[in-house]
Scaffold this active site. Structure first.
Site, PDB file in Angstrom:
ATOM      1  N   SER A  13     -12.512   1.044  10.099  1.00  0.00           N
ATOM      2  CA  SER A  13     -13.788   0.326  10.015  1.00  0.00           C
ATOM      3  C   SER A  13     -13.750  -0.775   8.957  1.00  0.00           C
ATOM      4  CB  SER A  13     -14.954   1.289   9.770  1.00  0.00           C
ATOM      5  OG  SER A  13     -14.907   1.837   8.474  1.00  0.00           O
ATOM      6  N   ARG A  69       9.685   9.723   1.823  1.00  0.00           N
ATOM      7  CA  ARG A  69       8.725   8.635   1.568  1.00  0.00           C
ATOM      8  C   ARG A  69       9.462   7.308   1.406  1.00  0.00           C
ATOM      9  NH1 ARG A  69       3.495   9.903   0.588  1.00  0.00           N
ATOM     10  NH2 ARG A  69       3.084  12.047  -0.021  1.00  0.00           N
ATOM     11  N   ASN A 111      -6.352  -2.121  -2.594  1.00  0.00           N
ATOM     12  CA  ASN A 111      -6.857  -0.902  -1.969  1.00  0.00           C
ATOM     13  C   ASN A 111      -8.353  -0.801  -2.235  1.00  0.00           C
ATOM     14  OD1 ASN A 111      -6.694   1.644  -0.650  1.00  0.00           O
ATOM     15  ND2 ASN A 111      -6.582   2.689  -2.608  1.00  0.00           N
ATOM     16  N   HIS A 113     -11.265   2.230  -2.876  1.00  0.00           N
ATOM     17  CA  HIS A 113     -11.368   3.649  -3.213  1.00  0.00           C
ATOM     18  C   HIS A 113     -12.837   4.037  -3.310  1.00  0.00           C
ATOM     19  CE1 HIS A 113     -10.097   7.482  -4.837  1.00  0.00           C
ATOM     20  NE2 HIS A 113     -11.047   7.357  -5.756  1.00  0.00           N
ATOM     21  N   THR A 145      -1.201  -0.265  -8.215  1.00  0.00           N
ATOM     22  CA  THR A 145      -0.094  -0.121  -9.146  1.00  0.00           C
ATOM     23  C   THR A 145       0.624   1.190  -8.808  1.00  0.00           C
ATOM     24  OG1 THR A 145      -1.469   1.040 -10.767  1.00  0.00           O
ATOM     25  CG2 THR A 145      -1.314  -1.376 -10.976  1.00  0.00           C
ATOM     26  N   GLN A 177     -21.363   0.074   1.728  1.00  0.00           N
ATOM     27  CA  GLN A 177     -21.005  -0.836   0.642  1.00  0.00           C
ATOM     28  C   GLN A 177     -19.527  -1.219   0.674  1.00  0.00           C
ATOM     29  OE1 GLN A 177     -23.250  -2.437  -1.365  1.00  0.00           O
ATOM     30  NE2 GLN A 177     -24.514  -1.489   0.215  1.00  0.00           N
TER      31      GLN A 177
END
Length: 193
Positions: A13, A69, A111, A113, A145, A177
């Protein structure tokens, strides 16, 4: 052209909001910026369908197919780099990235959060805010970071925690928001590049 590559893991979204905002505000003509690709670590991510429907290159790279990873991140970086990104945007990308990957995109990796960082890094942010008795919660856009959720803050929005809130109701309010500030932060970055 300032290419934006967006990484997702699900419905996307925030990605969809950024794509729509870029189209409505004509970022390509005004800022020389465009969403060039959407990449997911989940082949069935609904956001990939949205991207394809909007003429954006969309690709899946299943993290489960990799032994480590580091191996996944190396292949992910190779795919991203094919699009020559000016900016890499994590939009619900539910993978912790290796320090080498983060270093490769230093200053170009952002990013979102769902908390007012530095509070409540990591997971379960909404329930943790409720449990702590917070009167306010919110959302933060930050540079990525090597340390999780502690990069420089680019934008924030505050949301009240209401009596009777559950993690789900608070999350829904925070998401509205997220859609406002993530496009705003990406726009500000591409304008300054």
């Amino acid at each position: 052209m300032k290419n934006i590559v967006i990484l997702i893991s699900g419905g996307g979204s925030n990605m969809a909001t950024i794509v729509r905002t870029a189209q409505q505000e004509q970022w390509e003509q005004r800022y020389g910026a465009r969403v060039a690709a959407v990449i997911s670590n989940k082949p069935d991510a609904a956001g990939l369908v949205f991207a394809r429907e909007h003429g954006i290159a969309a690709e899946a790279l299943d993290h489960k197919a990799f032994a480590s990873r580091e191996a996944f991140d190396a292949e992910l970086a190779a795919i991203i780099d094919r699009h020559q990104p000016a900016l890499v945007v994590l939009a619900g990308f539910m993978r912790i990235l290796t320090p080498g990957f983060v270093a490769h995109y230093a200053g170009r990796l952002i990013n979102i959060h769902p908390s007012l960082l530095p509070a409540f890094t990591g997971l379960h942010t909404h329930q943790r805010a409720i449990d702590a008795g917070c009167k306010f919660a919110g959302v933060t856009v930050h540079q990525v970071t090597a340390e999780l959720d502690v990069g420089p803050i680019l934008d924030q929005a505050v949301v009240p925690v209401l009596p009777g809130d559950t993690a789900e109701t608070l999350a829904a309010r925070v998401l509205t928001q997220e859609h406002v500030i993530y496009s705003r932060a990406v726009r500000a970055l591409v304008r300054s590049l």
